[in-house]
Design a protein around this motif. Structure first.
Motif, PDB file in Angstrom:
ATOM      1  N   LEU A 186       0.861  -1.181   0.000  1.00  0.00           N
ATOM      2  CA  LEU A 186       0.000   0.000   0.000  1.00  0.00           C
ATOM      3  C   LEU A 186       0.894   1.227   0.000  1.00  0.00           C
ATOM      4  O   LEU A 186       1.800   1.345   0.819  1.00  0.00           O
ATOM      5  CB  LEU A 186      -0.912   0.023   1.228  1.00  0.00           C
ATOM      6  CG  LEU A 186      -1.857   1.236   1.355  1.00  0.00           C
ATOM      7  CD1 LEU A 186      -3.169   0.836   2.010  1.00  0.00           C
ATOM      8  CD2 LEU A 186      -1.209   2.374   2.156  1.00  0.00           C
ATOM      9  N   GLN A 187       0.654   2.116  -0.947  1.00  0.00           N
ATOM     10  CA  GLN A 187       1.396   3.371  -0.996  1.00  0.00           C
ATOM     11  C   GLN A 187       0.515   4.515  -0.509  1.00  0.00           C
ATOM     12  O   GLN A 187      -0.713   4.487  -0.659  1.00  0.00           O
ATOM     13  CB  GLN A 187       1.881   3.659  -2.416  1.00  0.00           C
ATOM     14  CG  GLN A 187       2.980   2.727  -2.888  1.00  0.00           C
ATOM     15  CD  GLN A 187       3.578   3.162  -4.216  1.00  0.00           C
ATOM     16  OE1 GLN A 187       3.068   4.046  -4.884  1.00  0.00           O
ATOM     17  NE2 GLN A 187       4.680   2.528  -4.598  1.00  0.00           N
ATOM     18  N   CYS A 188       1.148   5.529   0.073  1.00  0.00           N
ATOM     19  CA  CYS A 188       0.418   6.707   0.523  1.00  0.00           C
ATOM     20  C   CYS A 188       1.400   7.861   0.673  1.00  0.00           C
ATOM     21  O   CYS A 188       2.610   7.690   0.487  1.00  0.00           O
ATOM     22  CB  CYS A 188      -0.300   6.438   1.849  1.00  0.00           C
ATOM     23  SG  CYS A 188       0.815   6.138   3.245  1.00  0.00           S
ATOM     24  N   SER A 189       0.869   9.031   1.004  1.00  0.00           N
ATOM     25  CA  SER A 189       1.715  10.167   1.337  1.00  0.00           C
ATOM     26  C   SER A 189       1.607  10.402   2.838  1.00  0.00           C
ATOM     27  O   SER A 189       0.856   9.714   3.533  1.00  0.00           O
ATOM     28  CB  SER A 189       1.265  11.410   0.564  1.00  0.00           C
ATOM     29  OG  SER A 189       0.142  11.986   1.187  1.00  0.00           O
ATOM     30  N   ASP A 190       2.325  11.385   3.343  1.00  0.00           N
ATOM     31  CA  ASP A 190       2.210  11.715   4.765  1.00  0.00           C
ATOM     32  C   ASP A 190       1.184  12.818   4.994  1.00  0.00           C
ATOM     33  O   ASP A 190       1.221  13.516   6.003  1.00  0.00           O
ATOM     34  CB  ASP A 190       3.572  12.121   5.347  1.00  0.00           C
ATOM     35  CG  ASP A 190       4.143  13.384   4.710  1.00  0.00           C
ATOM     36  OD1 ASP A 190       3.587  13.854   3.693  1.00  0.00           O
ATOM     37  OD2 ASP A 190       5.143  13.905   5.225  1.00  0.00           O
ATOM     38  N   SER A 191       0.240  12.954   4.065  1.00  0.00           N
ATOM     39  CA  SER A 191      -0.845  13.926   4.175  1.00  0.00           C
ATOM     40  C   SER A 191      -2.181  13.206   4.094  1.00  0.00           C
ATOM     41  O   SER A 191      -2.481  12.562   3.084  1.00  0.00           O
ATOM     42  CB  SER A 191      -0.756  14.968   3.056  1.00  0.00           C
ATOM     43  OG  SER A 191      -1.965  15.684   2.923  1.00  0.00           O
ATOM     44  N   ASP A 192      -2.984  13.314   5.140  1.00  0.00           N
ATOM     45  CA  ASP A 192      -4.305  12.698   5.117  1.00  0.00           C
ATOM     46  C   ASP A 192      -5.171  13.271   4.002  1.00  0.00           C
ATOM     47  O   ASP A 192      -5.961  12.550   3.384  1.00  0.00           O
ATOM     48  CB  ASP A 192      -5.013  12.905   6.462  1.00  0.00           C
ATOM     49  CG  ASP A 192      -4.457  12.018   7.565  1.00  0.00           C
ATOM     50  OD1 ASP A 192      -3.947  10.928   7.243  1.00  0.00           O
ATOM     51  OD2 ASP A 192      -4.522  12.415   8.740  1.00  0.00           O
ATOM     52  N   ASN A 193      -5.034  14.566   3.720  1.00  0.00           N
ATOM     53  CA  ASN A 193      -5.829  15.183   2.660  1.00  0.00           C
ATOM     54  C   ASN A 193      -5.494  14.594   1.298  1.00  0.00           C
ATOM     55  O   ASN A 193      -6.382  14.313   0.494  1.00  0.00           O
ATOM     56  CB  ASN A 193      -5.613  16.697   2.645  1.00  0.00           C
ATOM     57  CG  ASN A 193      -6.244  17.403   3.828  1.00  0.00           C
ATOM     58  OD1 ASN A 193      -7.205  16.902   4.405  1.00  0.00           O
ATOM     59  ND2 ASN A 193      -5.712  18.553   4.197  1.00  0.00           N
ATOM     60  N   THR A 194      -4.199  14.420   1.026  1.00  0.00           N
ATOM     61  CA  THR A 194      -3.787  13.817  -0.242  1.00  0.00           C
ATOM     62  C   THR A 194      -4.281  12.386  -0.337  1.00  0.00           C
ATOM     63  O   THR A 194      -4.792  11.948  -1.377  1.00  0.00           O
ATOM     64  CB  THR A 194      -2.249  13.850  -0.376  1.00  0.00           C
ATOM     65  OG1 THR A 194      -1.800  15.203  -0.328  1.00  0.00           O
ATOM     66  CG2 THR A 194      -1.808  13.221  -1.695  1.00  0.00           C
ATOM     67  N   ASN A 195      -4.150  11.636   0.749  1.00  0.00           N
ATOM     68  CA  ASN A 195      -4.572  10.237   0.747  1.00  0.00           C
ATOM     69  C   ASN A 195      -6.072  10.107   0.512  1.00  0.00           C
ATOM     70  O   ASN A 195      -6.520   9.217  -0.225  1.00  0.00           O
ATOM     71  CB  ASN A 195      -4.189   9.569   2.071  1.00  0.00           C
ATOM     72  CG  ASN A 195      -2.688   9.474   2.250  1.00  0.00           C
ATOM     73  OD1 ASN A 195      -1.933   9.514   1.291  1.00  0.00           O
ATOM     74  ND2 ASN A 195      -2.239   9.358   3.491  1.00  0.00           N
ATOM     75  N   GLU A 196      -6.859  10.987   1.130  1.00  0.00           N
ATOM     76  CA  GLU A 196      -8.302  10.942   0.930  1.00  0.00           C
ATOM     77  C   GLU A 196      -8.666  11.343  -0.489  1.00  0.00           C
ATOM     78  O   GLU A 196      -9.565  10.759  -1.100  1.00  0.00           O
ATOM     79  CB  GLU A 196      -9.004  11.863   1.925  1.00  0.00           C
ATOM     80  CG  GLU A 196     -10.524  11.821   1.809  1.00  0.00           C
ATOM     81  CD  GLU A 196     -11.220  12.658   2.853  1.00  0.00           C
ATOM     82  OE1 GLU A 196     -11.639  12.097   3.878  1.00  0.00           O
ATOM     83  OE2 GLU A 196     -11.348  13.882   2.644  1.00  0.00           O
ATOM     84  N   SER A 197      -7.959  12.341  -1.022  1.00  0.00           N
ATOM     85  CA  SER A 197      -8.250  12.809  -2.378  1.00  0.00           C
ATOM     86  C   SER A 197      -7.958  11.737  -3.419  1.00  0.00           C
ATOM     87  O   SER A 197      -8.749  11.498  -4.326  1.00  0.00           O
ATOM     88  CB  SER A 197      -7.426  14.068  -2.680  1.00  0.00           C
ATOM     89  OG  SER A 197      -7.578  14.464  -4.023  1.00  0.00           O
ATOM     90  N   LYS A 198      -6.823  11.072  -3.289  1.00  0.00           N
ATOM     91  CA  LYS A 198      -6.430  10.059  -4.265  1.00  0.00           C
ATOM     92  C   LYS A 198      -7.055   8.705  -3.971  1.00  0.00           C
ATOM     93  O   LYS A 198      -7.291   7.915  -4.880  1.00  0.00           O
ATOM     94  CB  LYS A 198      -4.898   9.940  -4.318  1.00  0.00           C
ATOM     95  CG  LYS A 198      -4.205  11.108  -5.007  1.00  0.00           C
ATOM     96  CD  LYS A 198      -2.701  10.891  -5.053  1.00  0.00           C
ATOM     97  CE  LYS A 198      -2.028  11.956  -5.912  1.00  0.00           C
ATOM     98  NZ  LYS A 198      -2.266  11.774  -7.343  1.00  0.00           N
ATOM     99  N   GLY A 199      -7.309   8.423  -2.703  1.00  0.00           N
ATOM    100  CA  GLY A 199      -7.891   7.137  -2.326  1.00  0.00           C
ATOM    101  C   GLY A 199      -6.825   6.091  -2.052  1.00  0.00           C
ATOM    102  O   GLY A 199      -5.976   5.818  -2.902  1.00  0.00           O
ATOM    103  N   LEU A 200      -6.858   5.513  -0.850  1.00  0.00           N
ATOM    104  CA  LEU A 200      -5.901   4.461  -0.494  1.00  0.00           C
ATOM    105  C   LEU A 200      -6.348   3.122  -1.064  1.00  0.00           C
ATOM    106  O   LEU A 200      -7.523   2.775  -0.987  1.00  0.00           O
ATOM    107  CB  LEU A 200      -5.778   4.356   1.030  1.00  0.00           C
ATOM    108  CG  LEU A 200      -5.206   5.563   1.767  1.00  0.00           C
ATOM    109  CD1 LEU A 200      -5.251   5.330   3.277  1.00  0.00           C
ATOM    110  CD2 LEU A 200      -3.787   5.854   1.318  1.00  0.00           C
TER     111      LEU A 200
END
Length: 281
Positions: A213-227
């Motif tokens: 699973l890839q993600c960023s360290d920003s919850d906003n970015t993760n929510e925008s792109k979708g985990l």
């Protein structure tokens, strides 16, 4: 705010369905330089009145969201003078970053605004009833996700401070790792972002890789792109979790790691195939 508006505006890149040039200038809506309505555009709420100043309706844009398996593109929310609320999905139009122009394009598609001005008869007909189906669908999706997460939590699978995955009886099922990766290796990277990027990996008891699973360290970015969890056999499992500003916390209390291993457990990738009661099939 600009990033969210840009994401919304990208949805409208298409051949224009409208021939009129739209301008909002000095409190007036102009179509092909002809004033057709008055506009009060303070904040995010746009108030549309006819040329005599009679208020017809308010409108605003509700931004799209991605929450776990629930994703929507947002919508235009209209409020009539009788208090009725109508929600309308986005329509095709010319590319623009202007919230006002996006609303006008949508209002024209609904027939509320024409080249000759606001159609009061159409407005009255439009607001005879209410329609909040789009926001209801979002609320129902969020409620469904919360129920799903609660069922997963009740199964008792967890991570210890060494990254070992254990079932409710404390039996070892595998392990999880977390590491920062270069932007060039991440699907979350963007030249417009200042985020850092991470990758979580889950292994079985034999140290075979099960999923990433890839993600960023920003919850906003993760929510925008979708985990999304990508399994080694080619499956995708959407999920949602937030770590706040702290991605240095131990894996035992890392909410993204926790939700990831629970999703994998429920889907039978660790600990055998199970149902929501926790019984092995």
């Amino acid at each position: 705010m600009m990033k969210k508006l840009l994401l919304t505006a990208v949805l409208f890149v298409s051949i224009s369905a409208f021939s009129q040039e739209i301008k909002i200038k000095k409190g007036e809506l102009l179509l092909d330089n002809k004033a057709v309505a008055k506009v009060d555009d303070k904040g995010r709420i746009y108030k549309f009145s006819d040329m005599n100043g009679k208020l017809q309706f308010d409108a605003t844009i509700i931004n799209g969201r991605t929450i776990g398996t629930q994703s929507d593109n947002g919508w235009v929310e209209y409020t009539g003078t009788n208090g009725h609320v109508k929600e309308a999905g986005h329509t095709e139009g010319t590319f623009t970053l202007s919230m006002g122009k996006l609303i006008v394009q949508n209002a024209m598609a609904q027939g509320l605004i024409t080249k000759d001005g606001i159609d009061e008869a159409k407005v009255n007909e439009f607001f005879l009833t209410e329609d909040r189906s789009l926001s209801d669908a979002r609320k129902n999706g969020i409620a469904s996700q919360k129920t799903e997460a609660k069922n997963e939590d009740n199964l008792g699978v967890s991570i210890d401070f060494n990254g070992n995955i254990k079932n409710k009886n404390g039996e070892f099922l595998g392990f999880i790792t977390r590491a920062y990766i270069d932007a060039s290796q991440s699907q979350f990277s963007s030249t417009a972002m200042m985020d850092k990027y991470l990758e979580y990996r889950v292994f079985d008891m034999n140290k075979a890789l099960i999923a990433r699973l890839q993600c960023s360290d920003s919850d906003n970015t993760n929510e925008s792109k979708g985990l999304k969890i990508y399994t080694d056999d080619g499956k995708e499992i959407p999920m949602s979790a937030k770590n706040g500003m702290n991605f240095q916390k131990p894996l035992a209390v890392d909410k993204i790691a926790d939700r990831m291993i629970k999703k994998l457990f429920v889907n039978g990738y660790i600990g055998g195939n199970i149902n929501v009661s926790g019984a092995t099939n």
